[in-house]
Structure formats: C-alpha cells, structure tokens
Write a protein that holds these residues in place. Structure first.
Motif, PDB file in Angstrom:
ATOM      1  N   SER A 240      27.286  -8.648 -47.096  1.00  0.00           N
ATOM      2  CA  SER A 240      28.519  -8.895 -47.659  1.00  0.00           C
ATOM      3  C   SER A 240      29.258  -8.429 -46.513  1.00  0.00           C
ATOM      4  N   GLN A 241      30.880  -9.231 -46.781  1.00  0.00           N
ATOM      5  CA  GLN A 241      31.939  -8.352 -46.044  1.00  0.00           C
ATOM      6  C   GLN A 241      32.060  -7.789 -46.735  1.00  0.00           C
ATOM      7  N   ASP A 242      33.631  -6.327 -46.881  1.00  0.00           N
ATOM      8  CA  ASP A 242      34.161  -6.348 -47.385  1.00  0.00           C
ATOM      9  C   ASP A 242      35.928  -6.622 -47.495  1.00  0.00           C
ATOM     10  N   VAL A 243      35.448  -6.629 -48.757  1.00  0.00           N
ATOM     11  CA  VAL A 243      36.751  -7.909 -50.224  1.00  0.00           C
ATOM     12  C   VAL A 243      37.950  -7.166 -50.146  1.00  0.00           C
ATOM     13  N   LEU A 244      37.858  -5.378 -50.012  1.00  0.00           N
ATOM     14  CA  LEU A 244      38.883  -4.605 -50.621  1.00  0.00           C
ATOM     15  C   LEU A 244      40.870  -4.639 -50.076  1.00  0.00           C
ATOM     16  N   PHE A 248      44.050 -11.962 -50.960  1.00  0.00           N
ATOM     17  CA  PHE A 248      43.729 -13.259 -51.083  1.00  0.00           C
ATOM     18  C   PHE A 248      45.058 -13.496 -52.449  1.00  0.00           C
ATOM     19  N   ALA A 249      45.176 -14.577 -53.309  1.00  0.00           N
ATOM     20  CA  ALA A 249      46.782 -15.063 -53.673  1.00  0.00           C
ATOM     21  C   ALA A 249      45.730 -15.785 -54.566  1.00  0.00           C
ATOM     22  N   GLU A 250      44.952 -16.152 -54.775  1.00  0.00           N
ATOM     23  CA  GLU A 250      44.741 -16.423 -56.033  1.00  0.00           C
ATOM     24  C   GLU A 250      44.267 -15.840 -57.329  1.00  0.00           C
ATOM     25  N   ASP A 307      34.873 -19.207 -39.878  1.00  0.00           N
ATOM     26  CA  ASP A 307      35.037 -18.977 -39.139  1.00  0.00           C
ATOM     27  C   ASP A 307      37.052 -18.371 -40.020  1.00  0.00           C
ATOM     28  N   LEU A 308      36.927 -18.920 -41.128  1.00  0.00           N
ATOM     29  CA  LEU A 308      38.105 -18.640 -42.016  1.00  0.00           C
ATOM     30  C   LEU A 308      38.117 -18.005 -43.099  1.00  0.00           C
ATOM     31  N   SER A 309      39.657 -17.128 -43.047  1.00  0.00           N
ATOM     32  CA  SER A 309      39.338 -16.890 -44.452  1.00  0.00           C
ATOM     33  C   SER A 309      39.175 -16.959 -45.778  1.00  0.00           C
ATOM     34  N   ALA A 314      40.095 -21.009 -50.102  1.00  0.00           N
ATOM     35  CA  ALA A 314      39.427 -21.502 -51.361  1.00  0.00           C
ATOM     36  C   ALA A 314      42.281 -22.377 -51.489  1.00  0.00           C
ATOM     37  N   ASP A 315      41.990 -22.407 -50.217  1.00  0.00           N
ATOM     38  CA  ASP A 315      43.810 -22.902 -50.312  1.00  0.00           C
ATOM     39  C   ASP A 315      43.317 -24.617 -49.937  1.00  0.00           C
ATOM     40  N   ILE A 316      41.933 -24.338 -49.179  1.00  0.00           N
ATOM     41  CA  ILE A 316      41.176 -26.016 -49.391  1.00  0.00           C
ATOM     42  C   ILE A 316      40.271 -26.370 -50.406  1.00  0.00           C
ATOM     43  N   TYR A 317      40.090 -25.768 -51.353  1.00  0.00           N
ATOM     44  CA  TYR A 317      39.087 -26.487 -52.630  1.00  0.00           C
ATOM     45  C   TYR A 317      39.930 -26.694 -53.731  1.00  0.00           C
ATOM     46  N   ARG A 318      41.268 -26.003 -53.712  1.00  0.00           N
ATOM     47  CA  ARG A 318      42.287 -26.180 -54.378  1.00  0.00           C
ATOM     48  C   ARG A 318      42.804 -27.876 -54.286  1.00  0.00           C
ATOM     49  N   ARG A 319      42.896 -28.864 -52.748  1.00  0.00           N
ATOM     50  CA  ARG A 319      43.409 -29.367 -52.727  1.00  0.00           C
ATOM     51  C   ARG A 319      42.447 -30.987 -53.031  1.00  0.00           C
ATOM     52  N   ARG A 320      41.227 -30.097 -53.815  1.00  0.00           N
ATOM     53  CA  ARG A 320      40.275 -31.661 -54.649  1.00  0.00           C
ATOM     54  C   ARG A 320      41.092 -31.913 -55.534  1.00  0.00           C
ATOM     55  N   TRP A 321      41.928 -31.594 -56.455  1.00  0.00           N
ATOM     56  CA  TRP A 321      42.278 -31.923 -57.536  1.00  0.00           C
ATOM     57  C   TRP A 321      43.216 -33.456 -56.970  1.00  0.00           C
ATOM     58  N   ASP A 322      44.048 -33.021 -55.297  1.00  0.00           N
ATOM     59  CA  ASP A 322      44.307 -34.765 -55.401  1.00  0.00           C
ATOM     60  C   ASP A 322      43.925 -35.764 -56.010  1.00  0.00           C
TER      61      ASP A 322
END
Length: 415
Positions: A240-244, A248-250, A307-309, A314-322
């Motif tokens: 697990s990565q430290d996410v504290l 993250f804007a979502e 290698d992406l944040s 989350a930004d990539i997945y949001r584009r699925r709605w297109d």
C-alpha cells in the motif's frame, strides 16, 4: 483545418478525394454485375439518408434516390426510379469490404488532423457496448439473452471511441458475446494489435471484470488499461502507498494498493455436485479506492499503470463517459436504434456508414462549436442551399444555351 474555425460541410467532404472511392470500388469489385446502385452511389445515398431522415427505411431511400435534389447534387443521369426491394437486395449482396475500406481511408485522413493526446501524452480508447433490438424479430442471426429486460432478438455493437472518432468496432450476433468480458476484451486486444501507435490506454467499465482478461491484457507489452471493479470484489493486498498527503480532487482517496485478484473456478465435489472455489490469479494490479464527493459508495479503479498519480488515473477513467454520449448521439440522431437491413451483410454496411457519418458530423460539430442536433440541422440546411445553388447555376446555363441557340437561328441580332 484549424480549431474554432467555421467550416462548411462541403469543405469537410472535399477532404475525401473521389479517387479514394474509385480505388475502393476497383479493389473490392463492388460494382460487379451492378447496373444502377454502384458503390459510390450507395455511399452517397446512405450518407444523405442518415443525415436527412429521422427514421431511415428502404422506402425512404427509394424516395431520396428519386428526388430531384439528390439527383441534381450527384448529377445523376439515366434511370430515375428504383424499387425498395432493389435497395434491400443490394444491401444484402454488395461487397461490404468497400465500406470498410472507405471507413479506414476516411478515418486515416481525419484522425491525422485530430490526433491530440489527452492525458499525460496518452491517447484514450473508451471501450463499451450497446444493444439494438429488433422489434420485428426477423433478424437472420441474433442474441436472445443479452438484456434481462428484453428477451427478443438483438445485436450487440462493441465500439472503441478515441474521444473524437470511433476507432474500432464489431457487431456481435452470437450468444457467447452477451458477456461483456468477451466482447470488451476482444475489442481491446484486436485494436491494440492493429494499431501502430501503442501510446493508448483502454478504458472499460465494470462489464469487464475478469481477472484472467486483465492478466491477458497486461501480458501485451505496452497495453495499458483502466477499469472498475465491484465494491465487494475479493482481493489480496500486496502493498500500500501512503495516501494521506496525496492531492486528490475527486473526493476522499481511501487507498492506493498493489493487489492480486481472486477468480472463481469450478470443480466436481465428493458428492458429484459442482463446487465453486476462489483462487488467486498470478498477476498483480494497481487498485485505487476512493469515495467521490457527495456520494456514499466507494469506487474501485483497477489499472496496470504504475507511474501516474491516483488523480491522473481517476481523470482517465472519468473520460469513459464520452462513449455514452457518443452512443446517445448515434442512436438519437443517426438512426442507429433500428435496422435498415435485417441481413448480416446489410447490418455491417450500415455500421460502417453510421461510423463514417458520425465522423463527419463530429468534425462539423467541433469546428463550428455546436451541439449534435444543431450540427445535423445546419448540415441539412447547407445541403439544401448547395443544391439550390446548383439548380440556379444549371438554370443560368440552360438560359444562356437557349439564347445562344436562338441567336444562331437569326431571331436575335447584335446591334
């Protein structure tokens, strides 16, 4: 073409050389034994019909063929009427490779002009399926159990959409393709193998949930994906990565982990009954878990991109709605919600023509900063104005020829 520059529909069509169509006719021999409805004429007839008709039919295409406006726009001579049955026969018999070749050529022409990368210099491929049902029940071959709310005959269309154009698509009429696992994975793998530029991320929804399919996609060097899992999916956390302190804007970023997935396998138990066990798949993935703003349900995103944040994923997945917007466009505006032909060949032809028409409309929409419906309306207005101008030019030419003929007969003398 420059962004935000007003562009007419005729200018868009002018980017498709007629030589491309003539070459496709020659290579596919689509006009073999054909007297009237050539490949070029059928292309324009279907394009005109998709743009002009709210509900396209074979009788509607017959009316279009016989209309003065259509005949003048294509400078048609000779036979002035056809039967709707001849259109039906042509759709079921003509070589579909002609339309496939036209789609590939047109896609290559325009995609080279609109090839902007979207996120982190990656091209995003949204992959999803839509169902179209046959009210008449006369499809030659179809799925019958693809939707729990409709038990009649239907086809599944699985499409890759790159944000501007449909980049790859298939029609499915076999029962095993009722599973999105098979349909979506096949489209991803087939497109990846044919595409030269592998800087693509394939975005899939929860329909593709198979751990083995995720593993198969990850085995292809350069194939990246972002998908979504059910909240109760069983996993094994490896790290697990430290996410504290992660930006993250979502909403609330709950976790960012490397995990393995379990899959179900069946075996015969001691009493002869089938028993289902859960076993780990020997491949690790990245799992991002977050709680969106204002929503109670946690979202689980799965990817093989390390290698992406988490925000970029989350930004990539949001584009699925297109692609959902694209499906609504072709169904509501381009007659994709019903079948013009019930033959397998005719359905494939209409699939290619719908995707070609969609590309042309989407270019017009983008360049003129309009909505889909306004784009269709303005394109139709332009077509009518163009044909009226052709009528005016033809009338002026005929009037000039009439006067010249009268002059030669000596009824009019020059002073």
């Amino acid at each position: 073409m420059k962004k935000n520059q007003s562009l007419s529909f005729s200018s868009i069509l002018s980017h498709i050389p007629r030589s491309v169509m003539l070459l496709a006719e020659k290579q596919t021999r689509v006009n073999h034994y054909c007297k009237v409805l050539s490949g070029e004429l059928m292309f324009h007839l279907l394009l005109y019909g998709l743009l002009k008709r709210d509900k396209l039919s074979q009788r509607g295409l017959k009316d279009i063929f016989e209309s003065q406006m259509f005949r003048i726009s294509l400078k048609l001579k000779g036979k002035k009427s056809i039967s709707h049955s001849s259109i039906s026969e042509r759709l079921s018999m003509m070589n579909c490779d002609f339309f496939k070749q036209m789609y590939i050529s047109i896609y290559d022409i325009f995609n080279s002009l609109y090839s902007d990368k979207e996120i982190a210099n990656l091209s995003l491929q949204r992959v999803d399926s839509t169902l179209v049902s046959d009210v008449s029940g006369k499809l030659e071959k179809a799925l019958t159990n693809g939707n729990s709310s409709f038990k009649g005959k239907m086809l599944k269309f699985t499409i890759n959409f790159n944000g501007m154009f449909p980049s790859y698509f298939k029609a499915h009429n076999e029962e095993n393709y009722a599973s999105e696992v098979l349909a979506l994975t096949e489209n991803v793998m087939d497109h990846f193998k044919k595409e030269k530029d592998h800087a693509s991320v394939y975005i899939v929804d929860r329909g593709q949930c198979s751990a083995e399919s995720f593993k198969a996609m990850s085995a292809e060097d350069g194939l990246h994906f972002v998908g979504r899992l059910q909240e109760n999916r069983r996993i094994k956390v490896l790290s697990s990565q430290d996410v504290l302190y992660s930006e993250f804007a979502e909403g609330e970023l709950v976790s960012d982990q490397e995990v393995q997935l379990y899959k179900k396998v069946e075996r015969e138990g001691k009493n002869g009954k089938i028993v289902r066990d859960s076993i780990l798949v020997d491949k690790s993935f990245r799992l991002i878990r977050f709680k969106p703003k204002g929503k109670g349900k946690v979202i689980l995103l799965i990817t093989n991109i390390m290698d992406l944040s988490a925000q970029e994923i989350a930004d990539i997945y949001r584009r699925r709605w297109d692609i959902e917007v694209f499906f609504r466009f072709i169904k509501q505006e381009l007659n994709f919600s019903h079948f013009l032909s019930l033959s397998e060949n005719g359905i494939e032809i209409m699939l290619y023509m719908t995707m070609i028409t969609a590309m042309l409309v989407m270019i017009y929409k983008r360049e003129n900063q309009l909505g889909y419906r306004d784009s269709i309306r303005k394109i139709n207005n332009e077509l009518e104005e163009m044909i009226l101008e052709m009528l005016r030019i033809e009338w002026l030419r005929d009037e000039y020829l009439r006067k010249e003929k009268t002059k030669r007969r000596g009824y009019i003398t020059d002073e």
